[in-house]
Write an enzyme that holds these catalytic residues in place. Structure first.
Site, PDB file in Angstrom:
ATOM      1  N   CYS A  75       0.852  -1.169   0.000  1.00  0.00           N
ATOM      2  CA  CYS A  75       0.000   0.000   0.000  1.00  0.00           C
ATOM      3  C   CYS A  75       0.896   1.229   0.000  1.00  0.00           C
ATOM      4  O   CYS A  75       1.583   1.492   0.986  1.00  0.00           O
ATOM      5  CB  CYS A  75      -0.841  -0.092   1.266  1.00  0.00           C
ATOM      6  SG  CYS A  75      -1.833   1.307   1.557  1.00  0.00           S
ATOM      7  N   HIS A 165      -1.860  -4.310 -10.948  1.00  0.00           N
ATOM      8  CA  HIS A 165      -2.449  -3.099 -11.535  1.00  0.00           C
ATOM      9  C   HIS A 165      -2.665  -3.311 -13.021  1.00  0.00           C
ATOM     10  O   HIS A 165      -1.814  -3.861 -13.708  1.00  0.00           O
ATOM     11  CB  HIS A 165      -1.528  -1.892 -11.326  1.00  0.00           C
ATOM     12  CG  HIS A 165      -1.395  -1.515  -9.886  1.00  0.00           C
ATOM     13  ND1 HIS A 165      -2.258  -0.649  -9.261  1.00  0.00           N
ATOM     14  CD2 HIS A 165      -0.525  -1.924  -8.941  1.00  0.00           C
ATOM     15  CE1 HIS A 165      -1.919  -0.524  -7.990  1.00  0.00           C
ATOM     16  NE2 HIS A 165      -0.872  -1.284  -7.762  1.00  0.00           N
ATOM     17  N   GLU A 214      -9.839   0.802  -6.874  1.00  0.00           N
ATOM     18  CA  GLU A 214      -8.970  -0.114  -6.144  1.00  0.00           C
ATOM     19  C   GLU A 214      -9.643  -1.439  -5.841  1.00  0.00           C
ATOM     20  O   GLU A 214     -10.803  -1.472  -5.429  1.00  0.00           O
ATOM     21  CB  GLU A 214      -8.546   0.509  -4.806  1.00  0.00           C
ATOM     22  CG  GLU A 214      -7.410   1.472  -4.947  1.00  0.00           C
ATOM     23  CD  GLU A 214      -6.852   1.877  -3.599  1.00  0.00           C
ATOM     24  OE1 GLU A 214      -6.782   1.027  -2.688  1.00  0.00           O
ATOM     25  OE2 GLU A 214      -6.508   3.054  -3.453  1.00  0.00           O
ATOM     26  N   CYS A 223      -3.817   6.483  -4.991  1.00  0.00           N
ATOM     27  CA  CYS A 223      -3.255   5.141  -4.866  1.00  0.00           C
ATOM     28  C   CYS A 223      -1.780   5.224  -5.227  1.00  0.00           C
ATOM     29  O   CYS A 223      -1.435   5.498  -6.380  1.00  0.00           O
ATOM     30  CB  CYS A 223      -3.989   4.176  -5.791  1.00  0.00           C
ATOM     31  SG  CYS A 223      -3.352   2.502  -5.734  1.00  0.00           S
ATOM     32  N   GLY A 226      -0.508   2.425  -7.431  1.00  0.00           N
ATOM     33  CA  GLY A 226      -1.105   2.639  -8.751  1.00  0.00           C
ATOM     34  C   GLY A 226      -0.386   3.734  -9.525  1.00  0.00           C
ATOM     35  O   GLY A 226      -0.215   3.632 -10.750  1.00  0.00           O
TER      36      GLY A 226
HETATM   37  O1  ZDP Z   1      -3.961  -3.962  -3.907  1.00  0.00           O
HETATM   38  C1  ZDP Z   1      -4.978  -3.615  -3.279  1.00  0.00           C
HETATM   39  O2  ZDP Z   1      -5.852  -4.437  -2.943  1.00  0.00           O
HETATM   40  C2  ZDP Z   1      -5.122  -2.142  -2.928  1.00  0.00           C
HETATM   41  N1  ZDP Z   1      -6.487  -1.815  -2.624  1.00  0.00           N
HETATM   42  C3  ZDP Z   1      -4.210  -1.899  -1.757  1.00  0.00           C
HETATM   43  C4  ZDP Z   1      -4.151  -0.448  -1.344  1.00  0.00           C
HETATM   44  C5  ZDP Z   1      -3.284   0.363  -2.312  1.00  0.00           C
HETATM   45  C6  ZDP Z   1      -3.170   1.808  -1.884  1.00  0.00           C
HETATM   46  N2  ZDP Z   1      -4.261   2.611  -2.301  1.00  0.00           N
HETATM   47  C7  ZDP Z   1      -1.892   2.427  -2.395  1.00  0.00           C
HETATM   48  O3  ZDP Z   1      -1.748   3.637  -2.189  1.00  0.00           O
HETATM   49  O4  ZDP Z   1      -1.006   1.756  -2.909  1.00  0.00           O
HETATM   50  C8  ZDP Z   1      -3.146   1.940  -0.445  1.00  0.00           C
END
Ligand code: ZDP
Length: 286
Positions: A75, A165, A214, A223, A226
Protein backbone atom coordinates in the site's frame (compact mmCIF):
# COMPACT_ATOMS: atom_id res chain seq x y z
CA UNK A 1 -10.91 -3.69 25.54
CA UNK A 2 -10.73 -0.42 23.62
CA UNK A 3 -7.94 -0.15 21.06
CA UNK A 4 -6.17 3.11 20.35
CA UNK A 5 -5.85 4.20 16.76
CA UNK A 6 -4.71 7.17 14.70
CA UNK A 7 -6.38 8.26 11.48
CA UNK A 8 -4.02 9.37 8.68
CA UNK A 9 -4.44 10.17 5.03
CA UNK A 10 -2.15 10.39 2.02
CA UNK A 11 -3.85 12.64 -0.54
CA UNK A 12 -7.24 11.64 0.78
CA UNK A 13 -6.50 7.89 0.69
CA UNK A 14 -7.29 7.38 4.37
CA UNK A 15 -6.21 4.76 6.87
CA UNK A 16 -6.66 3.71 10.47
CA UNK A 17 -3.17 3.10 11.93
CA UNK A 18 -2.73 0.76 14.89
CA UNK A 19 0.34 0.32 17.11
CA UNK A 20 0.55 -3.47 17.03
CA UNK A 21 4.21 -3.68 18.09
CA UNK A 22 3.41 -5.94 21.07
CA UNK A 23 2.37 -8.87 18.85
CA UNK A 24 3.09 -10.30 15.43
CA UNK A 25 -0.64 -10.95 14.85
CA UNK A 26 -2.97 -8.02 13.97
CA UNK A 27 -5.23 -7.13 16.92
CA UNK A 28 -8.31 -6.87 14.64
CA UNK A 29 -9.88 -9.56 12.50
CA UNK A 30 -10.64 -8.73 8.86
CA UNK A 31 -14.35 -8.60 9.82
CA UNK A 32 -13.62 -5.98 12.52
CA UNK A 33 -11.56 -4.00 10.01
CA UNK A 34 -14.59 -3.93 7.68
CA UNK A 35 -16.70 -2.43 10.51
CA UNK A 36 -14.05 0.13 11.47
CA UNK A 37 -13.69 1.25 7.83
CA UNK A 38 -17.44 1.77 7.38
CA UNK A 39 -18.04 5.50 6.81
CA UNK A 40 -21.50 5.45 8.37
CA UNK A 41 -21.39 2.78 11.06
CA UNK A 42 -17.67 2.97 11.90
CA UNK A 43 -14.64 5.27 11.96
CA UNK A 44 -14.39 5.43 8.17
CA UNK A 45 -11.29 4.58 6.09
CA UNK A 46 -10.04 2.92 2.92
CA UNK A 47 -8.09 0.42 5.04
CA UNK A 48 -6.57 -0.52 8.40
CA UNK A 49 -2.78 -0.66 8.76
CA UNK A 50 -0.94 -2.49 11.54
CA UNK A 51 2.58 -1.65 12.78
CA UNK A 52 4.02 -5.06 13.71
CA UNK A 53 7.50 -6.09 14.90
CA UNK A 54 10.13 -6.30 12.13
CA UNK A 55 11.01 -9.59 10.48
CA UNK A 56 14.28 -10.71 8.89
CA UNK A 57 16.25 -7.77 10.27
CA UNK A 58 13.78 -5.03 9.25
CA UNK A 59 12.63 -2.26 11.62
CA UNK A 60 8.92 -3.02 11.29
CA UNK A 61 6.38 -5.14 9.48
CA UNK A 62 3.35 -3.54 7.79
CA UNK A 63 0.09 -5.40 7.22
CA UNK A 64 -3.08 -3.92 5.72
CA UNK A 65 -6.69 -4.90 5.47
CA UNK A 66 -8.70 -3.25 2.69
CA UNK A 67 -12.13 -1.84 3.59
CA UNK A 68 -13.69 -5.12 2.34
CA UNK A 69 -11.49 -7.19 4.69
CA UNK A 70 -9.15 -8.55 1.97
CA UNK A 71 -5.42 -8.25 2.56
CA UNK A 72 -3.24 -6.60 -0.13
CA UNK A 73 0.50 -7.18 -0.35
CA UNK A 74 1.38 -3.50 -0.32
CA UNK A 75 0.00 0.00 0.00
CA UNK A 76 1.89 3.02 -1.30
CA UNK A 77 -0.03 5.88 0.33
CA UNK A 78 -0.36 3.75 3.44
CA UNK A 79 3.38 3.26 3.84
CA UNK A 80 3.96 7.04 3.89
CA UNK A 81 1.38 7.28 6.69
CA UNK A 82 3.09 4.30 8.34
CA UNK A 83 6.44 6.13 8.39
CA UNK A 84 4.96 9.27 9.95
CA UNK A 85 3.08 7.16 12.51
CA UNK A 86 6.15 5.17 13.66
CA UNK A 87 8.21 8.38 13.84
CA UNK A 88 5.56 9.70 16.26
CA UNK A 89 5.53 6.44 18.25
CA UNK A 90 9.32 6.56 18.56
CA UNK A 91 9.41 10.30 19.21
CA UNK A 92 11.73 10.74 16.21
CA UNK A 93 11.67 14.13 14.59
CA UNK A 94 14.88 14.02 12.59
CA UNK A 95 14.88 12.84 8.99
CA UNK A 96 15.31 9.09 9.00
CA UNK A 97 14.39 6.03 7.00
CA UNK A 98 12.87 2.69 7.96
CA UNK A 99 13.17 -0.80 6.55
CA UNK A 100 9.62 -2.10 6.40
CA UNK A 101 8.79 -5.74 5.75
CA UNK A 102 5.69 -6.20 3.55
CA UNK A 103 4.28 -9.12 1.58
CA UNK A 104 5.62 -7.35 -1.52
CA UNK A 105 9.20 -7.24 -0.14
CA UNK A 106 11.16 -4.67 1.88
CA UNK A 107 10.08 -1.05 1.35
CA UNK A 108 12.16 1.89 2.57
CA UNK A 109 10.23 5.06 3.47
CA UNK A 110 12.33 8.12 4.32
CA UNK A 111 11.02 11.15 6.19
CA UNK A 112 11.89 14.42 4.45
CA UNK A 113 12.54 17.66 6.31
CA UNK A 114 9.38 19.23 4.83
CA UNK A 115 7.14 16.49 6.22
CA UNK A 116 6.85 14.61 2.92
CA UNK A 117 7.87 10.97 2.70
CA UNK A 118 9.91 9.42 -0.11
CA UNK A 119 9.51 5.67 -0.45
CA UNK A 120 11.84 3.25 -2.20
CA UNK A 121 9.06 1.02 -3.57
CA UNK A 122 11.38 -1.60 -5.09
CA UNK A 123 11.31 -2.94 -8.63
CA UNK A 124 8.18 -3.38 -10.74
CA UNK A 125 7.28 -6.93 -11.80
CA UNK A 126 6.29 -7.16 -15.42
CA UNK A 127 5.82 -10.81 -16.35
CA UNK A 128 2.22 -11.93 -16.84
CA UNK A 129 2.64 -14.71 -14.28
CA UNK A 130 3.90 -12.20 -11.69
CA UNK A 131 0.92 -9.81 -12.05
CA UNK A 132 -0.83 -12.35 -12.10
CA UNK A 133 -2.82 -12.37 -15.31
CA UNK A 134 -3.63 -14.94 -17.96
CA UNK A 135 -3.25 -12.25 -20.65
CA UNK A 136 -0.19 -13.10 -22.70
CA UNK A 137 2.17 -11.59 -25.21
CA UNK A 138 5.27 -12.90 -27.02
CA UNK A 139 7.74 -11.53 -24.42
CA UNK A 140 5.55 -12.45 -21.42
CA UNK A 141 4.89 -8.80 -20.66
CA UNK A 142 1.40 -7.36 -21.03
CA UNK A 143 1.85 -4.06 -22.87
CA UNK A 144 -1.07 -2.58 -24.79
CA UNK A 145 -2.87 -5.92 -24.85
CA UNK A 146 -6.51 -5.98 -25.98
CA UNK A 147 -9.01 -6.77 -23.22
CA UNK A 148 -12.77 -6.80 -23.62
CA UNK A 149 -14.67 -5.14 -20.79
CA UNK A 150 -18.28 -3.91 -20.94
CA UNK A 151 -18.54 -4.75 -24.63
CA UNK A 152 -15.54 -2.63 -25.59
CA UNK A 153 -11.90 -3.44 -26.37
CA UNK A 154 -9.37 -1.65 -24.14
CA UNK A 155 -5.59 -1.58 -24.66
CA UNK A 156 -4.26 -2.53 -21.22
CA UNK A 157 -0.79 -2.67 -19.68
CA UNK A 158 -0.25 -4.73 -16.53
CA UNK A 159 2.33 -3.99 -13.81
CA UNK A 160 2.74 -5.43 -10.33
CA UNK A 161 4.19 -3.31 -7.54
CA UNK A 162 3.73 -6.35 -5.32
CA UNK A 163 0.00 -5.86 -5.91
CA UNK A 164 -1.64 -6.12 -9.34
CA UNK A 165 -2.45 -3.10 -11.53
CA UNK A 166 -4.15 -2.89 -14.93
CA UNK A 167 -3.53 0.45 -16.66
CA UNK A 168 -5.40 1.95 -19.60
CA UNK A 169 -4.37 5.21 -21.32
CA UNK A 170 -7.32 7.31 -22.41
CA UNK A 171 -7.92 10.71 -24.02
CA UNK A 172 -10.05 12.03 -21.17
CA UNK A 173 -10.08 10.45 -17.70
CA UNK A 174 -13.05 12.57 -16.64
CA UNK A 175 -15.23 10.82 -19.24
CA UNK A 176 -14.58 7.29 -17.88
CA UNK A 177 -17.57 5.79 -16.01
CA UNK A 178 -15.35 4.41 -13.23
CA UNK A 179 -18.21 3.22 -10.99
CA UNK A 180 -19.45 0.80 -13.61
CA UNK A 181 -16.17 -0.11 -15.38
CA UNK A 182 -14.01 -0.44 -12.24
CA UNK A 183 -15.68 -3.54 -10.79
CA UNK A 184 -15.71 -5.25 -14.20
CA UNK A 185 -11.94 -4.79 -14.60
CA UNK A 186 -11.33 -5.73 -10.95
CA UNK A 187 -13.13 -9.06 -11.27
CA UNK A 188 -12.30 -9.91 -14.90
CA UNK A 189 -11.46 -13.62 -15.19
CA UNK A 190 -8.01 -12.81 -16.67
CA UNK A 191 -6.98 -11.56 -13.18
CA UNK A 192 -7.02 -14.53 -10.80
CA UNK A 193 -6.10 -12.30 -7.79
CA UNK A 194 -8.40 -9.52 -9.09
CA UNK A 195 -6.76 -6.21 -9.97
CA UNK A 196 -6.46 -2.53 -9.15
CA UNK A 197 -7.54 -0.51 -12.19
CA UNK A 198 -6.11 2.83 -13.34
CA UNK A 199 -7.15 5.14 -16.17
CA UNK A 200 -4.47 7.61 -17.21
CA UNK A 201 -4.51 10.74 -19.33
CA UNK A 202 -1.08 11.97 -20.38
CA UNK A 203 -1.11 15.76 -20.15
CA UNK A 204 2.64 16.00 -20.83
CA UNK A 205 5.43 13.36 -20.79
CA UNK A 206 6.18 14.45 -17.21
CA UNK A 207 2.57 14.98 -16.07
CA UNK A 208 -0.10 12.28 -15.86
CA UNK A 209 -3.66 12.50 -14.63
CA UNK A 210 -5.00 9.35 -13.00
CA UNK A 211 -8.28 7.93 -11.73
CA UNK A 212 -8.33 4.66 -9.83
CA UNK A 213 -10.68 1.85 -8.92
CA UNK A 214 -8.97 -0.11 -6.14
CA UNK A 215 -9.28 -3.82 -5.61
CA UNK A 216 -11.17 -4.34 -2.36
CA UNK A 217 -11.83 -0.63 -1.79
CA UNK A 218 -13.49 0.84 -4.92
CA UNK A 219 -12.96 4.45 -5.99
CA UNK A 220 -10.34 6.15 -3.81
CA UNK A 221 -8.83 9.63 -3.97
CA UNK A 222 -5.30 8.31 -4.46
CA UNK A 223 -3.25 5.14 -4.87
CA UNK A 224 0.52 5.17 -4.44
CA UNK A 225 1.25 1.74 -5.88
CA UNK A 226 -1.10 2.64 -8.75
CA UNK A 227 0.76 5.87 -9.50
CA UNK A 228 4.07 3.94 -9.64
CA UNK A 229 2.58 1.20 -11.81
CA UNK A 230 1.07 3.79 -14.17
CA UNK A 231 4.37 5.59 -14.71
CA UNK A 232 6.01 2.23 -15.49
CA UNK A 233 3.17 1.39 -17.90
CA UNK A 234 3.62 4.74 -19.66
CA UNK A 235 7.36 4.16 -20.12
CA UNK A 236 6.75 0.60 -21.40
CA UNK A 237 4.19 1.79 -23.95
CA UNK A 238 6.57 4.60 -25.04
CA UNK A 239 9.38 2.05 -25.45
CA UNK A 240 7.08 -0.17 -27.50
CA UNK A 241 7.15 2.63 -30.06
CA UNK A 242 3.54 3.65 -29.76
CA UNK A 243 2.77 7.25 -30.71
CA UNK A 244 0.64 7.67 -27.61
CA UNK A 245 1.51 8.02 -24.84
CA UNK A 246 5.08 9.28 -24.41
CA UNK A 247 5.97 9.21 -20.73
CA UNK A 248 9.24 10.15 -18.99
CA UNK A 249 10.84 8.06 -16.23
CA UNK A 250 10.24 10.92 -13.83
CA UNK A 251 6.79 12.51 -13.66
CA UNK A 252 4.08 14.06 -11.55
CA UNK A 253 1.00 11.87 -11.23
CA UNK A 254 -2.07 13.94 -10.39
CA UNK A 255 -4.72 12.01 -8.48
CA UNK A 256 -8.15 13.29 -7.41
CA UNK A 257 -6.61 13.89 -3.92
CA UNK A 258 -3.49 15.68 -5.20
CA UNK A 259 -0.09 15.07 -6.84
CA UNK A 260 2.62 12.44 -6.25
CA UNK A 261 6.16 12.62 -7.66
CA UNK A 262 7.25 9.31 -9.16
CA UNK A 263 10.63 8.28 -10.53
CA UNK A 264 11.58 4.95 -12.13
CA UNK A 265 15.36 4.87 -11.80
CA UNK A 266 17.24 3.81 -14.90
CA UNK A 267 20.29 2.84 -12.81
CA UNK A 268 18.69 0.43 -10.33
CA UNK A 269 15.22 -0.23 -11.83
CA UNK A 270 13.54 0.85 -8.54
CA UNK A 271 10.55 3.18 -8.09
CA UNK A 272 10.71 6.23 -5.83
CA UNK A 273 7.48 7.88 -4.73
CA UNK A 274 7.31 11.21 -2.88
CA UNK A 275 4.20 12.69 -1.32
CA UNK A 276 2.48 13.87 1.84
CA UNK A 277 1.07 11.94 4.81
CA UNK A 278 -1.12 13.76 7.31
CA UNK A 279 -2.37 12.87 10.76
CA UNK A 280 -6.09 13.58 11.20
CA UNK A 281 -7.01 12.48 14.75
CA UNK A 282 -6.51 9.81 17.40
CA UNK A 283 -9.22 7.84 19.19
CA UNK A 284 -10.22 4.61 20.88
CA UNK A 285 -12.64 2.02 19.57
CA UNK A 286 -13.59 -1.63 20.00
O1 ZDP B 1 -3.96 -3.96 -3.91
C1 ZDP B 1 -4.98 -3.62 -3.28
O2 ZDP B 1 -5.85 -4.44 -2.94
C2 ZDP B 1 -5.12 -2.14 -2.93
N1 ZDP B 1 -6.49 -1.82 -2.62
C3 ZDP B 1 -4.21 -1.90 -1.76
C4 ZDP B 1 -4.15 -0.45 -1.34
C5 ZDP B 1 -3.28 0.36 -2.31
C6 ZDP B 1 -3.17 1.81 -1.88
N2 ZDP B 1 -4.26 2.61 -2.30
C7 ZDP B 1 -1.89 2.43 -2.40
O3 ZDP B 1 -1.75 3.64 -2.19
O4 ZDP B 1 -1.01 1.76 -2.91
C8 ZDP B 1 -3.15 1.94 -0.44
Amino acid sequence: MAIEFTKYHGLGNDFILIDNRASSEPCLTPAQAVQWCDRHFGIGADGVIFVLPGQEGTDYTMRIFNSDGSEPEMCGNGIRCFARFVADLEGTHASRSYQVHTQAGVMIPKLEANGFVTVDMGEPRLLAAEIPTTLTSPDQRVVNAPLEVAGQIWQVTCVSMGNPHCITFVEDVAAIPLETLGPQFERHPVFPQKTNTEFIQVIRPDYLKMRVWERGAGITLACGTGACASLVAGVLVSQAGERYPQVNRCATVELPGGPLQIEWSETNNRLYMTGPAEKVFTGKAG
